[in-house]
Design an enzyme around this catalytic site. Structure first.
Site, mmCIF file in Angstrom:
data_model
loop_
_atom_site.group_PDB
_atom_site.id
_atom_site.type_symbol
_atom_site.label_atom_id
_atom_site.label_comp_id
_atom_site.label_asym_id
_atom_site.label_seq_id
_atom_site.Cartn_x
_atom_site.Cartn_y
_atom_site.Cartn_z
ATOM 1 N N PRO A 54 30.320 51.253 24.902
ATOM 2 C CA PRO A 54 31.281 50.152 25.039
ATOM 3 C C PRO A 54 31.407 49.377 23.733
ATOM 4 O O PRO A 54 30.410 49.045 23.102
ATOM 5 C CB PRO A 54 30.658 49.294 26.147
ATOM 6 C CG PRO A 54 29.851 50.262 26.954
ATOM 7 C CD PRO A 54 29.296 51.228 25.949
ATOM 8 N N GLU A 55 32.646 49.110 23.328
ATOM 9 C CA GLU A 55 32.898 48.390 22.091
ATOM 10 C C GLU A 55 33.364 46.970 22.413
ATOM 11 O O GLU A 55 33.321 46.540 23.567
ATOM 12 C CB GLU A 55 33.929 49.151 21.255
ATOM 13 C CG GLU A 55 33.441 50.539 20.828
ATOM 14 C CD GLU A 55 34.414 51.251 19.896
ATOM 15 O OE1 GLU A 55 35.265 50.573 19.285
ATOM 16 O OE2 GLU A 55 34.320 52.486 19.783
ATOM 17 N N HIS A 78 19.582 53.152 39.186
ATOM 18 C CA HIS A 78 19.981 52.754 37.839
ATOM 19 C C HIS A 78 20.369 51.277 37.751
ATOM 20 O O HIS A 78 20.798 50.820 36.697
ATOM 21 C CB HIS A 78 21.145 53.618 37.358
ATOM 22 C CG HIS A 78 20.837 55.089 37.347
ATOM 23 N ND1 HIS A 78 19.715 55.600 36.708
ATOM 24 C CD2 HIS A 78 21.481 56.140 37.906
ATOM 25 C CE1 HIS A 78 19.691 56.913 36.870
ATOM 26 N NE2 HIS A 78 20.738 57.259 37.589
ATOM 27 N N ARG A 134 21.361 55.529 31.310
ATOM 28 C CA ARG A 134 20.673 56.090 30.154
ATOM 29 C C ARG A 134 19.680 55.110 29.525
ATOM 30 O O ARG A 134 18.930 55.482 28.623
ATOM 31 C CB ARG A 134 21.709 56.555 29.123
ATOM 32 C CG ARG A 134 22.663 57.606 29.690
ATOM 33 C CD ARG A 134 23.697 58.061 28.687
ATOM 34 N NE ARG A 134 23.097 58.822 27.602
ATOM 35 C CZ ARG A 134 23.802 59.346 26.584
ATOM 36 N NH1 ARG A 134 25.114 59.149 26.536
ATOM 37 N NH2 ARG A 134 23.207 60.022 25.633
ATOM 38 N N ARG A 146 32.996 48.402 -3.553
ATOM 39 C CA ARG A 146 32.339 49.337 -2.643
ATOM 40 C C ARG A 146 33.056 50.680 -2.714
ATOM 41 O O ARG A 146 34.275 50.754 -2.616
ATOM 42 C CB ARG A 146 32.352 48.799 -1.204
ATOM 43 C CG ARG A 146 31.679 47.443 -1.036
ATOM 44 C CD ARG A 146 30.196 47.485 -1.344
ATOM 45 N NE ARG A 146 29.451 48.292 -0.409
ATOM 46 C CZ ARG A 146 28.894 47.804 0.718
ATOM 47 N NH1 ARG A 146 29.018 46.519 1.028
ATOM 48 N NH2 ARG A 146 28.217 48.595 1.511
#
Length: 270
Positions: A2-3, A90, A109, A152
């Site tokens: 998830p972002e 879970h 997980r 950079r």
């Protein structure tokens, strides 16, 4: 994983149930996730009232009237469930409120995390100290980004994934924003002109806002707390669309950088 949009969507969903409510029960159902769950979490949170919910980068924060803040990270497969019909193996944290609502944090997980900090010390928490600006905040500008990228030589995609440059961006939305801004993911970060960075900042914000409005993206296990799936994946410009048409009419290509798939269009991203 998830972002930012998925975490923002999660926080907003939790706020509808937790904001202003007293936590009558807080039950960790195991000792650890990615790292040890604070052993005093139950004692410090049970009986407290939630006074605010917010997001920092890819973390969700739940503030209480006792001066404590619960910080959660969803890891690879974590999600909150509101009023689940039953609890499974879970569901690793279960919270009940004075309104009779139940929430569970499910993480098959176990790559997520739960931490408890004094609210006044949250910004000095080590994972937060080195974070760059929030991409939706007013202090994230093309000029700020230019300073961070100066000299950079690393690819701009890698730079945008660096949480020290900008907080909360992940692979999906970086690919999408670079395509919208017509910037090649392989360009050296320090080579981008200010006009290109302005386009990129605008694209990042537009992509994130659209994703939040759509409830995030449905990838593998992600779903909103109410159980509904996010639908931004139906709006993807390039992500996961190798061989298909880019919005510009070119063909979406895929390359692998540092083990991550990069989707882009050579026709419009230079």
């Amino acid at each position: 994983m998830p972002e930012l949009p998925e975490v923002e969507t999660t926080v907003r969903g939790l706020a509808s149930v937790l904001e202003g409510r007293r936590l009558t029960s807080v039950e960790p159902r195991r000792a650890d996730l990615r790292r040890v769950i604070p052993p005093d979490l139950r004692q410090r949170l049970a009986g407290a009232r939630v006074i605010g919910l917010r997001r920092r980068a890819k973390y969700g924060l739940i503030d209480t009237d006792r001066g404590d803040t619960l910080i959660f990270h969803l890891g690879m497969s974590g999600r909150w469930r509101i009023d689940p019909e039953s609890l499974g193996p879970h569901d690793h944290l279960v919270i009940e409120t004075d309104e009779g609502r139940r929430l569970s944090l499910a993480d098959p997980r176990r790559f997520g995390s739960l931490d408890l900090m004094l609210t006044e010390a949250v910004e000095s928490w080590p994972p937060f100290r080195a974070l760059g600006p929030e991409p939706l905040a007013s202090d994230f500008t093309a000029k700020v980004l230019a300073v961070a990228l100066e000299r950079r030589i690393a690819p701009i995609k890698a730079m945008l994934l660096d949480q020290r440059i900008v907080a909360g961006l992940g692979n999906i939305y970086v690919c999408e924003a670079l395509n919208m801004a017509h910037v090649a993911p392989t360009r050296a970060g320090g080579d981008l002109r200010l006009t290109e960075l302005k386009r990129l900042v605008t694209a990042i914000r537009a992509i994130l806002v659209s994703a939040i409005e759509a409830g995030g993206s449905t990838l593998r296990d992600y779903a909103r707390p109410d159980g509904e799936l996010g639908y931004f994946s139906k709006q993807f410009r390039v992500y996961g669309r190798e061989g298909e048409a880019c919005p510009c009419g070119g063909v979406v290509e895929r390359r692998v950088d540092s083990g991550r798939s990069t989707f882009h269009c050579a026709a419009c991203q230079h």
